[in-house]
Design an enzyme around this catalytic site. Structure first.
Site, short mmCIF file in Angstrom:
data_model
loop_
_atom_site.label_atom_id
_atom_site.label_comp_id
_atom_site.label_asym_id
_atom_site.label_seq_id
_atom_site.Cartn_x
_atom_site.Cartn_y
_atom_site.Cartn_z
N GLU A 175 21.75 27.39 -43.36
CA GLU A 175 20.82 27.59 -43.65
C GLU A 175 19.78 27.99 -44.39
OE1 GLU A 175 18.48 30.01 -40.06
OE2 GLU A 175 19.45 29.38 -38.72
N GLU A 216 23.44 26.10 -33.83
CA GLU A 216 23.14 27.33 -33.16
C GLU A 216 21.66 26.99 -32.74
OE1 GLU A 216 20.98 30.48 -35.66
OE2 GLU A 216 23.10 30.16 -37.42
#
Length: 507
Positions: free
Chosen positions: A178, A296
């Site tokens: 991320e 995720e």
């Protein structure tokens, strides 16, 4: 006959129309050094079931029952400040470190060697993430050498001296986590990340050209840089990586019908991300195909108190964090998200449910005590157990639904798999309506189906029922007696807010 009270959804299954193979890596999970996922989750030496390595045997058995294929480790946000060297060697010499991502302290009693050993015991493939936040290419190469080189180098000999004589042979690697997020330690702009990711991927392939590498995509489709981030990153890394990551979480903000549109919204994200990937492929005139690692995904009620990290001078070890208690409706959404991932198996080549234990997880534990299955455990375990072979491209006719925020999405979400060797086809179906049952009418004549092997539905008159340590079994997937096969037509009643699985014997 269809009535306003009993709408019908029609699907057609044909073995000639295939999306792609069922990929075992679609049933991955995620273990991060976050809250109680590791400590009192997978690892608790003082627990009555703990084995000689300190791993909870009850959690190992539940992990096997869940049917997990890969496990991503050690983060997540945690990895962007992680020094992997802290987690190897004699445990009494390992330093405790501040974890800035979750305002905690990590004692480093579990590291790469322990995780590799746990993965072998759980029967899962490890998926390792490297720190490209506070660290970079050299540290990633060091971890790769430590993990995978058989011997004869400083770091491989160090691993052997630490008790791991054989290499871990980790082949799946995430190039950071991320990195587009402002919350990420070492957050980078797209060009900055693209440069370090390309350098790291190129160097890692000099050690082993056959590694499966995942570049960071946008951390959510709502990111203002989504699309442009992918363009910049893939322009630098397209020929060096195999997959680009997608992350997406869903929350029930009190509008159940909107919550049940989650699969529809995930599908839109996958289509958009695919378009961005293929745009870069076209511009570069590449013959290679980069695909998606949806590493995720889950229901996460992140606005609730359970997700608020400690603050100030409090830096606890393994605090209670992100310990959502899931409802039947949440489980239906999770089942629908799995259906969506399978339906896009041509482009989604790996996926990781975040996370495995205690932290937004299907498995819950008490420190020193019991473990139990959350509601979300059941659709995941059954789908992992019975989806095999190929994914069929279904023709679907379904009523449409509207919520306050999302309009025109299908009431039925379905996918079917066909395993020719096992002579079995399986239909997975979700009724997204909050009010109406749905009649499923499936044309299966071309499959040569001979009987219904099993039909189960997960639903409850109270969609907000939650499993607890005291009661995790009063609401379970139960037989759907309405499922009937008559010639080439399969019918079944799907209650409102429900997930169902129907297995058919062929021939």
């Amino acid at each position: 006959m269809e009535t306003p009270e009993n709408p019908t959804a029609k699907i057609t299954l044909d073995p000639a129309f295939v999306v792609g193979p069922v990929r075992r890596k679609s049933f991955g999970a995620f273990v991060e050094h976050l809250g109680r996922c590791v400590y009192t989750g997978i690892f608790e030496p003082e627990h009555p079931t703990a084995d000689e390595d300190g791993f909870r045997a009850d959690v190992l058995e539940l992990t096997k029952e869940l049917g997990v294929s890969t496990v991503r480790y050690p983060g997540g946000n945690f990895v962007s400040g992680y020094r992997w060297e802290d987690g190897v060697g004699p445990k009494d010499q390992r330093p405790a470190r501040l974890d800035l991502a979750w305002h905690s302290t990590d004692p480093n009693l579990v590291g790469v060697d322990e995780f590799a050993k746990w993965s072998a015991k759980a029967g899962v493939e490890p998926m390792m993430a490297v720190n490209l936040g506070t660290r970079g290419t050299q540290e990633a190469l060091d971890l790769l050498e430590y993990s995978n080189i058989k011997g004869g180098t400083a770091l491989s000999e160090q691993r052997k001296a630490n008790g791991a004589v054989e290499p871990h042979n980790i082949t799946m690697w995430c190039l950071g986590n991320e990195m587009d997020g402002f919350w990420q330690i070492g957050h980078k702009k797209a060009g900055e990340y693209a440069r370090v990711a390309a350098e790291t991927a190129r160097a890692m392939r000099m050690v082993n050209p056959d590694l499966e590498l995942v570049a960071c995509g946008s951390s959510a489709p709502s990111m203002p840089t989504f699309g442009e981030w992918e363009r910049v990153v893939l322009n630098e890394t397209y020929e060096l990586v195999d997959l680009i990551s997608a992350h997406q979480y869903f929350e029930d903000f009190g509008d159940l019908q909107e919550h049940l549109s989650a699969g529809h919204r995930m599908e839109a994200f996958i289509k958009d991300l695919t378009s961005h990937i293929d745009h870069v492929k076209s511009v570069l005139k590449s013959e290679k195909q980069v695909n998606i690692s949806f590493d995720e995904w889950n229901v996460w009620h992140m606005s609730r108190d359970e997700s608020k990290a400690p603050t100030g001078d409090d830096w606890p070890v393994a605090p209670v964090l992100l310990e959502d208690r899931y409802t039947v409706a949440d489980a239906v959404v999770v089942g629908d998200l799995l259906i969506t991932l399978l339906r896009n198996t041509d482009r989604v080549h790996a996926a990781s449910l975040a996370q495995l234990v205690n932290v937004i997880a299907p498995i819950m534990t008490e420190p020193g005590g019991r473990s139990w299955r959350q509601t979300t455990f059941h659709p995941f375990a059954l789908t992992s157990r019975h989806a095999s072979g190929t994914v069929l491209n279904l023709a679907v006719e379904s009523p449409l639904l509207d919520s306050d925020k999302t309009s025109g999405f299908s009431a039925l979400s379905a996918v079917a798999t066909l395993d020719a060797e096992a002579n079995e086809a399986v239909v997975f179906a979700v009724n997204r309506s909050t009010t109406d049952s749905l009649t499923l009418a499936a044309a299966v004549g071309s499959l040569g189906a001979s009987k219904v092997i099993e039909a189960v539905t997960y639903a409850n008159k109270d969609p907000y029922w939650q499993a607890t340590a005291d009661d995790s079994t009063s609401v379970l997937p139960s037989e759907n007696v309405s499922a009937k096969l008559d010639g080439g037509k399969l019918t079944a009643e799907l209650p409102a807010v429900s997930w169902s699985m129907i297995r058919l014997q062929l021939g």
